[in-house]
Enzyme design. Structure first.
Site, PDB file in Angstrom:
ATOM      1  N   GLU A  69       2.556   0.778 -11.910  1.00 59.55           N
ATOM      2  CA  GLU A  69       4.025   0.607 -11.831  1.00 59.55           C
ATOM      3  C   GLU A  69       4.741   1.752 -12.559  1.00 59.55           C
ATOM      4  O   GLU A  69       5.787   1.556 -13.158  1.00 59.55           O
ATOM      5  CB  GLU A  69       4.462  -0.748 -12.395  1.00 59.55           C
ATOM      6  CG  GLU A  69       4.097  -1.933 -11.537  1.00 59.55           C
ATOM      7  CD  GLU A  69       4.725  -1.910 -10.147  1.00 59.55           C
ATOM      8  OE1 GLU A  69       5.838  -1.368 -10.008  1.00 59.55           O
ATOM      9  OE2 GLU A  69       4.070  -2.394  -9.209  1.00 59.55           O
ATOM     10  N   ALA A 126       0.825  -1.209   0.000  1.00 61.91           N
ATOM     11  CA  ALA A 126       0.000   0.000   0.000  1.00 61.91           C
ATOM     12  C   ALA A 126       0.855   1.254   0.000  1.00 61.91           C
ATOM     13  O   ALA A 126       1.505   1.574   0.999  1.00 61.91           O
ATOM     14  CB  ALA A 126      -0.929  -0.016   1.210  1.00 61.91           C
ATOM     15  N   THR A 184      -0.099   3.983  -2.817  1.00 65.46           N
ATOM     16  CA  THR A 184      -0.909   4.996  -3.488  1.00 65.46           C
ATOM     17  C   THR A 184      -2.020   5.549  -2.597  1.00 65.46           C
ATOM     18  O   THR A 184      -2.637   4.816  -1.830  1.00 65.46           O
ATOM     19  CB  THR A 184      -1.526   4.381  -4.761  1.00 65.46           C
ATOM     20  OG1 THR A 184      -0.466   3.824  -5.536  1.00 65.46           O
ATOM     21  CG2 THR A 184      -2.269   5.408  -5.580  1.00 65.46           C
ATOM     22  N   ILE A 213      -8.046  -7.018 -37.015  1.00 62.59           N
ATOM     23  CA  ILE A 213      -7.917  -8.124 -37.963  1.00 62.59           C
ATOM     24  C   ILE A 213      -9.132  -9.058 -37.859  1.00 62.59           C
ATOM     25  O   ILE A 213      -9.616  -9.587 -38.855  1.00 62.59           O
ATOM     26  CB  ILE A 213      -6.589  -8.893 -37.730  1.00 62.59           C
ATOM     27  CG1 ILE A 213      -5.414  -8.018 -38.195  1.00 62.59           C
ATOM     28  CG2 ILE A 213      -6.575 -10.244 -38.450  1.00 62.59           C
ATOM     29  CD1 ILE A 213      -4.044  -8.522 -37.819  1.00 62.59           C
ATOM     30  N   GLY A 249     -12.112  -8.087 -36.958  1.00 63.60           N
ATOM     31  CA  GLY A 249     -13.360  -7.374 -37.205  1.00 63.60           C
ATOM     32  C   GLY A 249     -14.278  -7.526 -35.997  1.00 63.60           C
ATOM     33  O   GLY A 249     -13.807  -7.673 -34.868  1.00 63.60           O
TER      34      GLY A 249
END
Lengths: 387, 252
Positions: free
Chosen positions: A367, A124, A126, A341, A343
């Site tokens: 990160e 912890a 943030t 590709i 769709g």
């Protein structure tokens, strides 16, 4: 330079890949649909991962890990990274290296249970007001008698719901530096159930379904000195020394997911027929595949080189930032093009592409955001020139 | 009891096979190769016999190109004790025919004196399904093929075989050659600690010449073709129409 993998590395890649495909893929649809991961499922994966020696393989041999060198560990991370994040993080956990920084008593209490699969750790740092600017944290730990008293809020704390304890970084003072006052940070072990410490459900988010985040509240949470990890006021030193190559871990897991998206795109381009031919025969599709393959290879080389240098003690902050930045951006590109590709089919949850595309988004943020990585790289270039 | 397990390096079962332009075989250049899945099952069964105290040593042997060493390492990482590599070809496209393989294996058996040879029922590349049977004939040993269950009881083995229409259990005298089928077991992962240990396990390197076996092919490959493309299907409107179409096609 020798770019060849050793026989052991090849086998570790093969075991990880086979494990992920056989033991994790079958649970993916359910986790993606419900956003939840049952403890029964976690226990099942854990047991098999332990038999295969994959559990906590990031740890040194003497504490019960696999003792992999950094490059081999990253190859293993790439393999795990192919699957849903919650499944591999909980079922094939890699306890944080920072647990190795603890005292013998702390290792007994926190590290070994994580390696044995009895509990999980969470980190912890943030706060709502402190993301990239970690030193701006508001949560504090203050001396009171012989104890510490913690107050404040941490958020975006991954998997704190199943963790048995948290490693919490708190402001414990200030120091004068040539560039003004800077906060001093200390790391603490906080057990679930400690009075004044509560964990509540975090936010629902777009990436990594089943991989939860929580809000941690500290309200006059009292801890004895024995809960300090490392030295008082040296929390960042502990983190810098022990957190290790987490940016490279992000890079490696992104490479795994990019490869999975690419595998689907390549197979589809060779099979799907429109206007009388395989769509891979159209340059609009084939050139996309060429760029995707080249970008993945470039990101891989940056990551493997940084991992190789890590063990030689020659890796720079810029090396790791380049790998993280490139791999996360390549994943975003490859996931997006793989859907293009396919769709419309690429957007359906029949295929893992829509989720790889969603999961890719957080990688450029956690990160260290892409901007922070660019800051680190450019700082390394400019600082020697006095700029 | 010592168990000998022959393992073959074959094209990985996930690889989409491509026929070579000249039709002489399939293209194996720069293609992912792995242990023949049936041989993996044989290795797993040998490990289980050892874990159950019914075998004390597992020797794996591979005959082919030098790179088959990787396949042997995988077997060692799974839990085999020792490996023998018999280099018999230097081109990955050169397949050693079952009879030559069986003759080399017979010599290895002579040297090693195992109480049991556990082999995959066939290799997934050429699907010959012949080596185990030929080996038992050359040795004059009993054979039990397509095993889905193996019980060793003293000087006999009870082997359940998957045959057309059901399961057949036979009792064979040891020593024996047993070839294993898909449902015998689910092979384990080569675990990380065992992968690390595999490097330290002995791997002897020999050549076909060491055993004096003539490798000259007895078979000639006339042609190799891609499987025919599946014809497009049709959607029928009713059961009656379906029956009619099936009649037209001569299917009912």
């Amino acid at each position: 330079m020798d770019f060849a993998l050793t026989e052991e590395q090849e086998m570790i890649v093969a075991t990880t890949r086979a494990f992920v495909e056989r033991e994790l893929y079958p649970y993916e649809a359910e986790v993606e649909r419900t956003g939840r991961l049952d403890m029964d499922v976690i226990r099942d994966i854990q047991r098999k991962a332990m038999e295969a020696g994959l559990y906590a393989a990031n740890m040194p041999e003497e504490v019960g890990g696999a003792g992999l060198d950094t490059l081999t560990w990253l190859l293993y991370e790439k393999g795990l990274g192919r699957a849903n994040y919650a499944l591999h993080w909980t079922g094939v956990a890699r306890p944080s290296n920072i647990l190795l920084a603890g005292t013998d008593e702390q290792k007994e209490k926190y590290l070994y249970p994580c390696i044995r699969g009895e509990t999980w750790d969470c980190l912890a740092m943030t706060e709502p007001g402190a993301g990239s600017d970690l030193r701006g944290m508001q949560a504090t730990a203050k001396r009171d008698g012989g104890d510490w008293v913690l107050n404040g809020t941490k958020h975006f704390i991954s998997h704190a719901d199943i963790a048995g304890f948290a490693i919490v970084f708190m402001a414990t003072g200030e120091e004068d530096t040539p560039r003004g006052k800077k906060k001093l940070i200390t790391a603490f072990f906080v057990d679930k159930g400690t009075p004044g410490f509560s964990v509540r459900e975090g936010y629902r988010n777009v990436s990594h379904r089943g991989y939860t985040n929580s809000v941690l509240e500290f309200d006059n949470c009292r801890l004895p000195d024995s809960q300090v990890l490392g030295e008082v006021h040296k929390g960042f030193d502990v983190a810098n020394q022990w957190l290790g190559a987490t940016r490279l871990q992000v890079a490696a897991t992104c490479l795994g997911r990019a490869e999975r998206a690419f595998d689907h795109a390549l197979a589809y381009a060779a099979e799907r027929r429109q206007f009388g031919q395989q769509i891979g025969k159209f340059q609009g599709v084939s050139f996309k595949l060429a760029d995707m393959a080249m970008e993945m290879k470039a990101a891989g080389l940056l990551t493997w080189e940084a991992g190789w240098k890590f063990d030689r003690g020659t890796v720079t902050e810029a090396d790791m930032s380049m790998a993280k930045l490139k791999a996360t951006e390549v994943l975003a590109h490859v996931a997006d093009e793989a859907i293009q590709i396919h769709g419309g089919m690429g957007l359906m949850d029949e295929l893992p592409l829509e989720r790889i595309w969603r999961d890719a988004r957080v990688e450029r943020i956690w990160e260290g955001t892409s901007e922070i990585q660019r800051h680190i790289i450019s700082r390394d270039l400019l600082r020697p020139l006095g700029a | 009891m010592k168990v000998l397990v022959p393992v073959k390096r074959v094209i990985d079962y996930n690889v989409k096979v491509r026929v070579k332009a000249d039709g002489s075989g399939v293209d194996l250049a720069n293609v992912k190769m792995s242990m023949n899945p049936f041989d993996e099952i044989a290795v797993e069964e040998a490990i289980r016999l050892k874990e159950a105290g019914k075998a004390d040593e597992i020797v794996v042997v591979s005959i082919g190109v030098k790179q088959a060493q990787e396949t042997l390492r995988t077997a060692l990482a799974m839990g085999a004790d020792r490996a023998i590599l018999v280099v018999a070809a230097d081109d990955v496209h050169q397949d050693i025919e079952p009879l030559a393989v069986a003759k080399i294996l017979a010599k290895v058996v002579e040297e090693e004196q195992p109480g049991l040879v556990l082999a995959g029922k066939q290799a997934i590349d050429n699907d010959m399904n012949a080596t185990g049977q030929m080996l038992s004939a050359l040795l004059g040993w009993s054979q039990a093929t397509f095993a889905s269950k193996i019980d060793i009881e003293g000087d006999h083995a009870l082997v359940t075989r998957e045959v057309d229409g059901g399961l057949q259990t036979i009792k064979v005298k040891m020593p024996a050659v047993v070839t294993v089928d898909l449902r015998l077991n689910e092979p384990r992962y080569a675990s990380l600690p065992n992968i690390m240990k595999a490097k330290k396990k002995p791997l002897d390197e020999k050549t076909a010449a060491d055993y004096g076996v003539d490798l000259t092919p007895r078979l000639e490959v006339v042609k190799t073709d891609e499987p025919p493309a599946r014809a497009a299907g049709i959607i029928v409107g009713s059961v009656d129409e379906l029956v009619e179409k099936l009649k037209e096609a001569g299917a009912v």
